[in-house]
Scaffold this motif. Structure first.
Motif, PDB file in Angstrom:
ATOM      1  N   HIS A  98       5.871  -4.771  12.677  1.00 37.71           N
ATOM      2  CA  HIS A  98       5.374  -3.500  12.752  1.00 37.71           C
ATOM      3  C   HIS A  98       5.214  -2.826  14.091  1.00 37.71           C
ATOM      4  O   HIS A  98       4.089  -2.088  14.236  1.00 37.71           O
ATOM      5  CB  HIS A  98       4.093  -3.335  11.659  1.00 37.71           C
ATOM      6  N   ASP A 125       5.868   4.614   5.288  1.00 42.64           N
ATOM      7  CA  ASP A 125       6.669   3.660   5.794  1.00 42.64           C
ATOM      8  C   ASP A 125       7.031   2.476   4.904  1.00 42.64           C
ATOM      9  O   ASP A 125       7.808   1.609   5.044  1.00 42.64           O
ATOM     10  CB  ASP A 125       6.315   3.365   7.190  1.00 42.64           C
ATOM     11  N   HIS A 126       6.305   2.364   3.782  1.00 44.53           N
ATOM     12  CA  HIS A 126       6.262   1.179   3.020  1.00 44.53           C
ATOM     13  C   HIS A 126       6.871   1.521   1.657  1.00 44.53           C
ATOM     14  O   HIS A 126       7.159   0.498   0.813  1.00 44.53           O
ATOM     15  CB  HIS A 126       4.803   0.428   2.770  1.00 44.53           C
ATOM     16  N   ASP A 159      -0.451  -4.040   6.231  1.00 42.03           N
ATOM     17  CA  ASP A 159      -0.928  -3.413   7.393  1.00 42.03           C
ATOM     18  C   ASP A 159      -2.355  -3.719   7.465  1.00 42.03           C
ATOM     19  O   ASP A 159      -2.948  -3.416   6.227  1.00 42.03           O
ATOM     20  CB  ASP A 159      -0.661  -1.822   7.114  1.00 42.03           C
ATOM     21  N   HIS A 204       0.887  -1.257  -0.069  1.00 36.69           N
ATOM     22  CA  HIS A 204      -0.083  -0.046   0.096  1.00 36.69           C
ATOM     23  C   HIS A 204       0.850   1.466  -0.135  1.00 36.69           C
ATOM     24  O   HIS A 204       2.193   1.069   0.261  1.00 36.69           O
ATOM     25  CB  HIS A 204      -0.990   0.195   1.098  1.00 36.69           C
ATOM     26  N   HIS A 237      -4.945  -0.971  12.369  1.00 36.99           N
ATOM     27  CA  HIS A 237      -3.910  -2.041  12.650  1.00 36.99           C
ATOM     28  C   HIS A 237      -4.248  -2.908  13.638  1.00 36.99           C
ATOM     29  O   HIS A 237      -5.429  -2.697  14.173  1.00 36.99           O
ATOM     30  CB  HIS A 237      -2.656  -1.092  13.467  1.00 36.99           C
TER      31      HIS A 237
HETATM   32 ZN   LIG Z   1       3.036   0.582   7.947  1.00 35.34          ZN
END
Ligand SMILES: [Zn+2]
Ligand SMILES: [Zn+2]
Length: 255
Positions: A222, A58-59, A160, A54, A199
């Motif tokens: 994570h 952070d990815h 996530d 996604h 999450h």
């Molecule tokens: Zn993330």
């Protein structure tokens, strides 16, 4: 196949904390978080395919620098796979000539250094002996888990997500599942934050894992920086019958 955990933390802050990225063999990345920055130039040049779960920062945030760093050395484009929503976000917000050049048209439209390849649930992408497919999950923006079927086994990465049925139904439909990397971002005391940001906390993950009919090795990722031990301990208490591991940046998993 070997999975090199370049990063699997919910943030940064020393002690091996890097954000999500997994190197499969030499040629494939799943996500391109800050862990990518630890690869050598030779290792970066070898990457041919990147599967993105996604569009969250952070990815993806090492993707622009990765492409830029290998620009002169590539003989063929890097193929970035993801949902249409994910690729549109990359086009609109990153490779837009403002934040970063549009590497899908450089050095030329005909022979770019990066290709964005839309992927949908049900598609199967084969790289070498490994087959990649995606399963939609339940996060704040469109997000997928990836399943990798390799000779002799299968592994999945949740991306996530919070509570959902799609991931577990998709995994149950596989003939086997040997390894599962799954997120548990916050402690169970932060349930409201989990629900808002979509999450898992240990309690929500434990509830959902009851849906899984396979018994894979399970690697928790994570975690919010500083809460890793608490989250892992909660998971172990809630899921004593599952084969849980606390994954950290720099580890290598031999599948
Ligand atoms: Zn993330
Ligand atoms: Zn996210």
């Amino acid at each position: 196949m070997e999975i090199r955990v370049l990063g699997c933390s919910g943030g940064i802050g020393g002690d091996g904390r890097r954000t999500t990225s997994f190197l499969l063999g030499d040629e494939v990345l799943i996500d391109a978080g800050s862990g990518v920055a630890d690869l050598t130039l030779e290792e970066l040049v070898a990457i041919r395919h990147i599967f993105i779960t996604h569009a969250h920062m952070d990815h993806i945030h090492m993707l622009p620098l990765l492409i830029d760093s290998v620009f002169d050395q590539l003989q063929q484009p890097v193929v970035v796979h993801g949902l249409p929503h994910t690729l549109k976000a990359l086009r609109d917000h990153i490779f837009n000539w403002v934040v970063w050049p549009d590497f899908t048209s450089l050095p030329s439209e005909e022979l770019p250094v990066m290709v964005l390849e839309e992927m949908a649930p049900g598609d199967r992408v084969t790289v070498g002996d490994n087959h990649f497919s995606m399963i939609p999950v339940n996060h704040i923006i469109p997000t997928v888990a990836y399943v990798v079927e390799y000779p002799g086994g299968a592994f999945a990465f949740s991306g996530d997500t919070t509570t959902n049925d799609t991931l577990w139904e998709g995994l149950n439909a596989l003939p086997r599942l040997d390894h599962l990397i799954v997120e548990a971002a916050f402690s169970s005391g932060e349930l409201a934050l989990c629900e808002m940001s979509k999450h898992y906390c240990p309690q929500l993950l434990a509830d959902d894992l009851r849906k899984l009919e396979h018994d894979p090795q399970i690697y928790l990722t994570h975690a919010k920086p500083g809460e890793e031990d608490m989250i892992y301990d909660e998971c172990r208490n809630l899921m004593p019958d599952r084969k849980l591991h606390h994954l950290t940046g720099g580890e290598r998993l031999a599948l």
